[in-house]
Write a protein that holds these residues in place. Structure first.
Motif, PDB file in Angstrom:
ATOM      1  N   ARG A   1     128.694 -25.544  39.095  1.00 51.99           N
ATOM      2  CA  ARG A   1     129.802 -24.602  38.980  1.00 51.99           C
ATOM      3  C   ARG A   1     130.587 -24.845  37.703  1.00 51.99           C
ATOM      4  NH1 ARG A   1     132.962 -25.065  44.167  1.00 51.99           N
ATOM      5  NH2 ARG A   1     130.907 -25.392  45.097  1.00 51.99           N
ATOM      6  N   TYR A   2     131.497 -23.918  37.370  1.00 52.20           N
ATOM      7  CA  TYR A   2     132.400 -23.982  36.224  1.00 52.20           C
ATOM      8  C   TYR A   2     131.673 -24.223  34.896  1.00 52.20           C
ATOM      9  CZ  TYR A   2     135.433 -24.946  40.219  1.00 52.20           C
ATOM     10  OH  TYR A   2     136.066 -24.902  41.437  1.00 52.20           O
ATOM     11  N   PRO A   3     130.606 -23.469  34.566  1.00 53.01           N
ATOM     12  CA  PRO A   3     129.936 -23.686  33.284  1.00 53.01           C
ATOM     13  C   PRO A   3     130.804 -23.192  32.118  1.00 53.01           C
ATOM     14  CG  PRO A   3     129.030 -21.749  34.367  1.00 53.01           C
ATOM     15  CD  PRO A   3     129.998 -22.362  35.341  1.00 53.01           C
ATOM     16  N   VAL A   4     130.797 -23.946  31.013  1.00 54.87           N
ATOM     17  CA  VAL A   4     131.510 -23.551  29.796  1.00 54.87           C
ATOM     18  C   VAL A   4     130.603 -23.798  28.593  1.00 54.87           C
ATOM     19  CG1 VAL A   4     133.809 -24.033  30.732  1.00 54.87           C
ATOM     20  CG2 VAL A   4     132.589 -25.828  29.516  1.00 54.87           C
ATOM     21  N   TRP A   5     130.798 -22.995  27.538  1.00 55.68           N
ATOM     22  CA  TRP A   5     130.031 -23.136  26.307  1.00 55.68           C
ATOM     23  C   TRP A   5     130.632 -24.214  25.413  1.00 55.68           C
ATOM     24  CZ3 TRP A   5     125.613 -20.386  25.630  1.00 55.68           C
ATOM     25  CH2 TRP A   5     125.450 -19.205  26.371  1.00 55.68           C
ATOM     26  N   ASN A   6     129.769 -24.868  24.657  1.00 53.34           N
ATOM     27  CA  ASN A   6     130.246 -25.575  23.484  1.00 53.34           C
ATOM     28  C   ASN A   6     130.414 -24.558  22.367  1.00 53.34           C
ATOM     29  OD1 ASN A   6     129.480 -27.172  20.734  1.00 53.34           O
ATOM     30  ND2 ASN A   6     130.603 -28.471  22.169  1.00 53.34           N
ATOM     31  N   SER A   7     131.278 -24.827  21.413  1.00 54.85           N
ATOM     32  CA  SER A   7     131.533 -23.860  20.341  1.00 54.85           C
ATOM     33  C   SER A   7     130.317 -23.624  19.464  1.00 54.85           C
ATOM     34  CB  SER A   7     132.705 -24.338  19.482  1.00 54.85           C
ATOM     35  OG  SER A   7     132.456 -25.649  18.969  1.00 54.85           O
ATOM     36  N   ASN A   8     129.291 -24.498  19.540  1.00 54.73           N
ATOM     37  CA  ASN A   8     128.077 -24.238  18.763  1.00 54.73           C
ATOM     38  C   ASN A   8     127.168 -23.205  19.416  1.00 54.73           C
ATOM     39  OD1 ASN A   8     126.673 -25.565  20.827  1.00 54.73           O
ATOM     40  ND2 ASN A   8     126.488 -27.493  19.690  1.00 54.73           N
ATOM     41  N   GLY A   9     127.460 -22.838  20.684  1.00 51.87           N
ATOM     42  CA  GLY A   9     126.680 -21.835  21.381  1.00 51.87           C
ATOM     43  C   GLY A   9     125.329 -22.310  21.870  1.00 51.87           C
ATOM     44  N   ARG A  10     125.014 -23.579  21.684  1.00 53.49           N
ATOM     45  CA  ARG A  10     123.693 -24.086  22.081  1.00 53.49           C
ATOM     46  C   ARG A  10     123.742 -24.994  23.305  1.00 53.49           C
ATOM     47  NH1 ARG A  10     123.794 -24.698  16.464  1.00 53.49           N
ATOM     48  NH2 ARG A  10     124.182 -26.932  16.659  1.00 53.49           N
ATOM     49  N   ALA A  11     124.919 -25.500  23.635  1.00 57.20           N
ATOM     50  CA  ALA A  11     125.046 -26.429  24.755  1.00 57.20           C
ATOM     51  C   ALA A  11     126.023 -25.880  25.789  1.00 57.20           C
ATOM     52  CB  ALA A  11     125.505 -27.802  24.268  1.00 57.20           C
TER      53      ALA A  11
ATOM     54  N   ASN B   1     137.983 -26.445  36.976  1.00 58.55           N
ATOM     55  CA  ASN B   1     137.672 -25.265  36.169  1.00 58.55           C
ATOM     56  C   ASN B   1     138.599 -25.115  34.974  1.00 58.55           C
ATOM     57  OD1 ASN B   1     139.952 -24.668  37.640  1.00 58.55           O
ATOM     58  ND2 ASN B   1     139.414 -22.518  37.936  1.00 58.55           N
ATOM     59  N   SER B   2     139.297 -26.170  34.601  1.00 64.99           N
ATOM     60  CA  SER B   2     140.289 -26.114  33.528  1.00 64.99           C
ATOM     61  C   SER B   2     139.835 -26.985  32.367  1.00 64.99           C
ATOM     62  CB  SER B   2     141.650 -26.583  34.069  1.00 64.99           C
ATOM     63  OG  SER B   2     142.625 -26.545  33.064  1.00 64.99           O
ATOM     64  N   LEU B   3     138.935 -26.442  31.500  1.00 66.21           N
ATOM     65  CA  LEU B   3     138.425 -27.231  30.387  1.00 66.21           C
ATOM     66  C   LEU B   3     137.909 -26.326  29.277  1.00 66.21           C
ATOM     67  CD1 LEU B   3     134.963 -28.767  31.386  1.00 66.21           C
ATOM     68  CD2 LEU B   3     136.112 -27.081  32.766  1.00 66.21           C
ATOM     69  N   GLU B   4     137.873 -26.873  28.057  1.00 60.84           N
ATOM     70  CA  GLU B   4     137.400 -26.178  26.868  1.00 60.84           C
ATOM     71  C   GLU B   4     136.666 -27.194  25.996  1.00 60.84           C
ATOM     72  OE1 GLU B   4     137.929 -22.535  24.187  1.00 60.84           O
ATOM     73  OE2 GLU B   4     137.560 -22.990  26.301  1.00 60.84           O
TER      74      GLU B   4
END
Length: 949
Positions: free
Chosen positions: A531-541, A589-592
C-alpha cells in the motif's frame, strides 16, 4: 425579583450599557422616572459590565435576575494555572456580565485562546449549562473568517468552592465597530462597503447552517488590524443563536431577547425569530456606520440624506432591512448584498474580500515577496507561509512540478465537507474543482498542473480525475476502489493502491496505471500486503509500504523499493532502524521521495507529528541515513509535497482525540452525543464493561500508551498499566478487577497480557492481538490468536482454548453477546469484507451455525452487539462518510433486519474518519455506545526545503 421587574431592569440596562460610563448616572436617572430602587438595580448591573467587554458579552448569560448578584472582586484563576490539563492562564483580560475573560495557551490546539467563565450563580442552574452546551454545538457548525470560532465548553472543579464552567474560543485582539464609530464618527463609504461585505458574508454563512444570531449589533463586531491589508471584521457571540426551526420563539426560551435598538419588532413581541431578525439588526448597523450615531431604542432611524456621503441605494436597503414585517424584508443576506452594492462595486469587493481572507491567513503578494527577499538562514524548511485560513480544515497538499500550483482538500466552501481546490502560488485565485457532498481528499496534481487525481468516497469510493482548465466539468471516475493516487514525474502514469485502509488487515494491492491506455499493472504481486506507493523523482523507482510474508499487521510492515521497469522489489529494513531511533512513521501514507532524500511524518519527542528526513538512495535500499527533524515546531505536520525547484507544501494540524458517548441505541431516532474525556493526550480504543460502570481506554501517543480505567459513576480516572510501551485494545471485566490488553513488545512484535489490576500482568501469548470481550463475566476473555483464528484465554492461568478459525478469510473486529452466545465479527478476504454472526455452543463453545449480514453499499466495519444481542451497531461509508448504522437481529430466525441510520457524522471536524484504525473502537452496554471521534482543524503551509538532492 419578579420577571416583570427584571424585564424593566434589562430594558433600561440594554439601552444604556453601550453609552460612555460617564453618562450612565444621568441616563439611568432619566430612564427610571424617580424609582430609586430601580435606579440602584440598573446602576449595580452596569457596574458589573465594563463597556470594553461589550464584544465578549454573551447573551446566554442574561437570565432572570441572575446577573444582579455581585460577582467576586478577585479573579477566579491566577496566571500560570492550568485548567482541564490543557489551558495555561497567561493573563486576565476583564470581567463581563457573565463572568471573567482570560487569555490562555491551549496545549492541545497549540495556540492562544480566550476563556470566558460563567459566574457560579449562573452555572448552578442545570438548564443554563444545557443551553450553553447546545449553543456550543450550534456555533461549531459555522466556520468562517468573519465569525469568531467557538471551541468547547469545559468545567473546572477547584479544591474549594463550586465548579467553574468556561468557554474556549478564538482570541481576538482589536476593537469593536461600536467603539470605532464612537471615537471616529461615520465611516468613509469605502470602509463601510468593506465591513458590510464581511458582515453579510458571516451572517449568510450562519444562516446557511440554520443559525440565527439574535443579538447582532455593532458591539458584537470586532475589527482586527491586519498590517498591510484590509481590516478583518469578525462577528462574535452567537450566544443567542438557535436553530432556525418552526415553533422556536423567544418567549419559550430561557434567554433574554437581545438589545433594544437592534431588535426587530417580532423579536420584541416574543414571536418566532428567523434570519430576518438578523437582517433587521444589520440594517441598524448600516445606519450607525453612515450616521455615526447610536440607534434609539424606539427603532426610528431617521437620516438626513443631504448630510450623508452615501448613495440613495443604501437608504433604500436600510428601509427594507428594517421593515416592520419580516416578509417585507429581503429574502436573504445575499439579496441584501446584491442590492447594497452595484455590480462594479461588488466585483471589486469580491476581490478585496478574497484578498482579506488570504491575508488573514498569512498570505499576500507583498508578504510572499517579503519572505522571498529574506537572506538564507540556518534552516531546513525556510520562509514558511500559511496559505489557508485557520478557521478551515485544509489538508493533503500536492505541488505541481514547477511549484506554481498547489492542490489540496478543504472544507473552506462548506464547513465539514471536504472538496478539492487548486491555488496558484504565490497569491493567485482559489479554484474549486469538486462540489460533491461526499468526502474528496488526497489530491495529486499532474506535473504541468492541468489535472488533479484524487480519492472520493462518492458512489462507493474510488479515484477521480478533474481538469484545472475546465473546473466546471464534472470529474470522471478513473479507478473504482483506488486510493492515494500519485502522478509519475512525467505525468504519463499513476500509482495507486486498493484494499482496506485498516492496516491491521493485509489486503493492500499496489498498481501502476498507464494513462495513455492499458490495464493496471500489479506492483509487488507476491506481497501479502502492499500500500501507499510513491514515486522517486527520477521516475524509475517506487517506494511502497508492505508486508512480504504472512504476518500480523502492522508489525510486519516495512518500506520496499520496486523498479518501475522490471518490477523487482528490494527491502530497506528501514522500520527496524527507525524504531531503534524513535523515528518510526506516524502516518504511513504521509511521505515524499525526491532524489536521495525521503521526507515523511513521524512522531517527535513531544508526541506530535512532525516532518522528518532520512537519506534513502534509490540505487541502494540499505543505505539508510541518520534521521533528522525538519521543523522546530510543536504543531503537527504531515503530508509533505516537494516540487522540482525545492518548494515544499505540507499540512499543519491541530486536533484532539477523545472518547464520546451516544445514547439511544434502542430508540428509532438518531443517537445523542456527549463527550466523555477531555484530556489533552490522545484517548483511544474505549471498552465499556458489562453493567456500564467501568470504561477502560488507552491514553498517549505513538509508542507510549497507558491504560486508563474510568469509573463512570464517580468520574474518577486512574492509570492501571504503564510500562513505557504502546498498550492497545484494553478490556476490563464488570467489577473493574481483571484487565486484558495487547502490547507492542520492544522487538516490535505484539503480545497479549492479562491479570488482576494492581498486580503484575501475565503474558498470555506472542504474535496475538486484540482482546475484545469476556466470557462468563471474568472467567475467560476472547482475543485474536492469528490472522484467521479467535481464541479464549484464562487470565489467571494463561490457559488457551481455540474458538473459531478459517482457512480463507481473516477474522477480527469481533463482539460477543453472552445473552445469545453469538459472536459478530468481520470476515475479510482480498475481495471484500463481510459481517458474520457465528453461534457458539454454550457448553463447549464450538461453532454451530453462522449467517452473513446482507451486503450493502460501502464497507461495514466494527459491528457491536446491543440490546442483549438483538441488534448490532456498526460503521459504514455507504454515503461517502464514516457514519453509524444499526440492524435488528432476529435471534430465533438468525436473520438481519434492514439498515437504519444511527447517526450521520458528516462534519469532518469531529468525525470517525479522522481516527486512525489502530486507535479506533466501538463498545456498547445497554442503550449506550462509546467510541472515538477525531476533532481537527488544519492549514496548508508552503516553504522552501533546503538541500534537496
Amino acid at each position: 425579583m419578579s420577571p416583570d421587574r427584571w424585564s424593566r431592569v434589562k430594558e433600561i440596562f440594554d439601552s444604556i450599557a453601550d453609552e460612555p460610563a460617564s453618562r450612565h448616572m444621568a441616563l439611568v436617572h432619566a430612564a427610571c422616572d424617580g424609582d430609586l430602587a430601580l435606579e440602584a438595580e440598573v446602576l449595580r448591573l452596569l457596574g458589573a459590565v465594563p463597556a470594553l467587554s461589550d464584544f465578549l458579552e454573551a447573551g446566554a448569560s442574561n437570565l432572570f435576575g441572575e446577573l444582579l448578584e455581585q460577582p467576586s472582586s478577585s479573579p477566579a484563576f491566577v496566571v500560570g494555572a492550568v485548567l482541564a490539563r490543557r489551558f495555561e492562564i497567561r493573563s486576565y483580560i476583564n470581567r463581563g456580565g457573565m463572568g471573567e475573560v482570560y487569555e490562555a495557551w491551549d496545549s492541545q490546539l497549540n495556540q492562544a485562546v480566550a476563556l470566558k467563565t460563567i459566574l457560579p450563580h449562573i452555572s448552578a442552574n442545570p438548564a443554563v449549562i444545557e443551553r450553553f452546551k447546545q449553543e456550543v454545538r450550534l456555533a461549531r457548525e459555522v466556520s468562517h473568517p468573519n465569525i469568531c470560532r467557538v471551541h468547547e465548553l469545559f468545567c473546572e472543579e477547584p479544591a474549594e468552592g463550586p465548579p467553574i464552567w468556561f468557554l474556549s474560543m478564538e482570541l481576538l485582539r482589536g476593537t469593536t465597530l461600536l467603539a470605532h464609530i464612537r471615537e471616529h464618527g461615520p465611516l468613509l463609504r469605502t470602509a463601510a462597503e468593506h465591513l458590510a461585505v464581511a458582515m453579510l458574508s458571516g451572517l449568510q454563512a450562519a444562516h446557511t447552517r440554520g443559525l440565527v444570531h439574535r443579538d447582532f449589533k455593532s458591539g458584537n463586531v470586532m475589527l482586527l488590524d491586519m498590517p498591510g491589508s484590509p481590516v478583518r471584521a469578525v462577528i462574535t457571540d452567537f450566544g443567542l443563536a438557535i436553530m432556525n426551526s418552526p415553533g422556536v420563539t423567544n418567549g419559550s426560551d430561557l434567554i433574554a431577547r437581545g438589545t433594544p435598538g437592534y431588535m426587530s419588532p417580532e423579536q420584541k413581541r416574543g414571536e418566532v425569530v428567523g434570519p430576518a431578525a438578523d437582517q433587521y439588526a444589520f440594517g441598524v448597523v448600516l445606519w450607525e456606520m453612515m450616521t455615526g450615531q447610536t440607534p434609539p431604542a424606539t427603532g426610528n432611524l431617521s437620516i438626513d440624506s443631504r448630510n450623508i456621503a452615501y448613495p440613495k441605494t443604501w437608504l433604500r436597503v436600510i428601509q427594507r432591512c428594517t421593515a416592520p414585517a419580516p416578509d417585507d424584508r429581503f429574502p436573504d443576506m445575499a439579496a441584501v448584498r446584491s442590492s447594497l452594492l452595484p455590480a462594479p462595486v461588488r466585483t471589486r469587493m469580491i476581490w478585496v474580500e478574497a484578498a482579506a481572507i488570504l491575508l488573514a491567513a498569512g498570505l499576500g503578494l507583498l508578504l510572499w515577496k517579503r519572505h522571498a527577499r529574506v537572506p538564507p538562514v540556518a534552516c531546513v524548511i525556510c520562509n514558511t507561509v500559511q496559505i489557508t485560513p485557520d478557521v478551515d480544515k485544509s489538508e493533503t497538499p500536492s505541488l505541481s512540478q514547477d511549484g506554481r500550483f498547489v492542490a489540496y482538500s478543504s472544507d473552506r466552501a462548506e464547513p465539514g465537507n471536504l472538496d478539492i481546490f487548486v491555488q496558484k502560488l504565490p497569491s493567485g485565485p482559489v479554484i474549486r474543482l469538486t462540489r460533491d457532498g461526499a468526502r474528496d481528499t488526497v489530491p495529486s496534481i499532474s506535473p504541468d498542473g492541468s489535472q488533479v487525481a484524487f480519492r472520493s468516497e462518492r458512489d462507493g469510493g474510488g479515484i477521480y480525475l478533474a481538469s484545472t482548465q475546465a473546473p466546471e466539468q464534472s470529474p470522471r471516475l478513473l479507478i473504482r476502489g483506488g486510493r492515494d493516487p500519485k502522478f509519475s514525474p512525467d505525468g504519463k502514469s499513476l500509482l495507486y493502491w486498493t484494499g482496506d485502509p485498516d492496516s491491521s488487515t493485509p489486503s493492500g494491492r499496489a498498481f501502476l496505471l498507464p494513462l495513455a491506455g492499458g490495464a493496471p499493472q500489479l506492483v509487488a504481486a507476491q506481497f501479502q500486503d502492499a500500500r501507499y506507493p510513491v514515486w522517486n523523482s527520477n521516475g524509475r523507482a517506487i517506494l511502497l509500504t508492505g508486508c512480504l510474508a504472512p504476518g500480523l499487521l502492522p508489525d510486519c510492515l516495512d518500506w520496499w523499493i520496486a523498479s518501475a521497469s522490471t518490477g523487482t522489489v528490494a527491502p530497506t529494513h528501514a522500520f527496524f532502524s527507525l524504531r531503534a531511533k524513535n523515528f518510526l512513521p506516524g502516518r504511513l501514507n504521509s511521505l515524499e521521495w525526491r532524489g536521495n532524500q525521503l521526507v515523511y511524518s513521524s512522531m517527535n519527542t513531544s508526541g506530535r507529528l512532525n516532518l522528518a528526513e532520512i537519506s534513502l538512495p534509490p540505487s541502494d535500499p540499505h543505505a539508510i541515513g541518520q534521521p533528522r527533524w525538519l521543523l522546530p515546531s510543536d504543531s503537527g505536520e504531515l503530508d509533505p509535497s516537494i516540487s522540482g525547484g525545492g518548494s515544499i507544501a505540507f499540512t499543519r494540524i491541530t486536533g484532539a482525540l477523545h472518547i464520546w458517548k451516544m445514547d439511544g441505541l434502542l430508540e428509532k431516532k438518531q443517537l445523542s452525543l456527549e463527550k466523555v474525556t477531555e484530556d489533552p493526550e490522545v484517548d483511544g480504543q474505549p471498552f465499556v464493561a458489562e453493567g456500564g460502570r467501568y470504561l477502560v481506554f488507552t491514553r498517549g501517543r505513538s509508542a507510549q500508551r497507558v491504560v486508563v480505567l474510568r469509573d463512570l459513576q464517580s468520574g474518577q480516572e486512574r492509570v492501571v498499566w504503564n510500562q513505557g510501551l504502546s498498550a492497545q485494545s484494553p478490556i476490563v471485566d464488570r467489577d473493574g478487577v481483571w484487565l486484558a490488553f495487547q502490547q507492542a513488545e520492544p522487538t516490535g512484535r505484539s503480545a497479549v497480557y492479562a491479570g488482576r489490576i494492581g498486580t503484575s500482568m501475565k503474558r498470555i501469548c506472542e504474535d496475538c492481538s486484540a482482546p475484545f470481550g469476556w466470557f462468563a463475566h471474568d472467567h475467560m476473555f476472547f482475543f485474536r490468536s492469528g490472522l484467521k483464528a479467535l481464541s479464549l484465554a484464562d487470565p489467571r492461568t494463561g490457559q488457551q482454548q481455540p474458538v473459531l478459525s478459517e482457512t480463507e478469510a481473516m477474522l477480527g473486529d469481533a463482539s460477543w453477546s453472552a445473552a445469545t452466545s453469538n459472536l459478530v465479527l468481520v470476515a475479510s478476504s482480498p475481495a471484500r469484507k463481510r459481517i458474520e454472526v457465528v453461534h457458539l455452543n454454550s457448553i463447549d463453545l464450538h461453532p454451530q451455525r453462522s449467517v452473513f449480514m446482507p451486503e450493502e453499499p460501502g464497507t461495514p466495519l466494527h459491528p457491536r452487539w446491543y440490546g442483549n444481542g438483538t441488534g448490532i451497531v456498526y460503521t459504514s461509508n455507504r454515503d461517502g462518510f464514516m457514519c453509524l448504522y444499526r440492524r435488528r437481529f432476529d435471534v430465533a430466525k438468525q436473520r438481519f433486519g434492514e439498515p437504519i441510520v444511527a447517526a450521520h457524522i458528516h462534519n469532518q471536524r469531529a468525525s470517525i474518519d479522522e481516527v486512525l484504525p489502530r486507535v479506533l473502537n466501538l463498545s456498547t452496554d445497554g442503550d449506550s455506545l462509546f467510541l472515538n471521534l477525531g476533532e481537527q482543524s488544519s492549514t496548508i503551509q508552503v516553504g522552501t526545503l533546503a538541500q534537496v538532492h
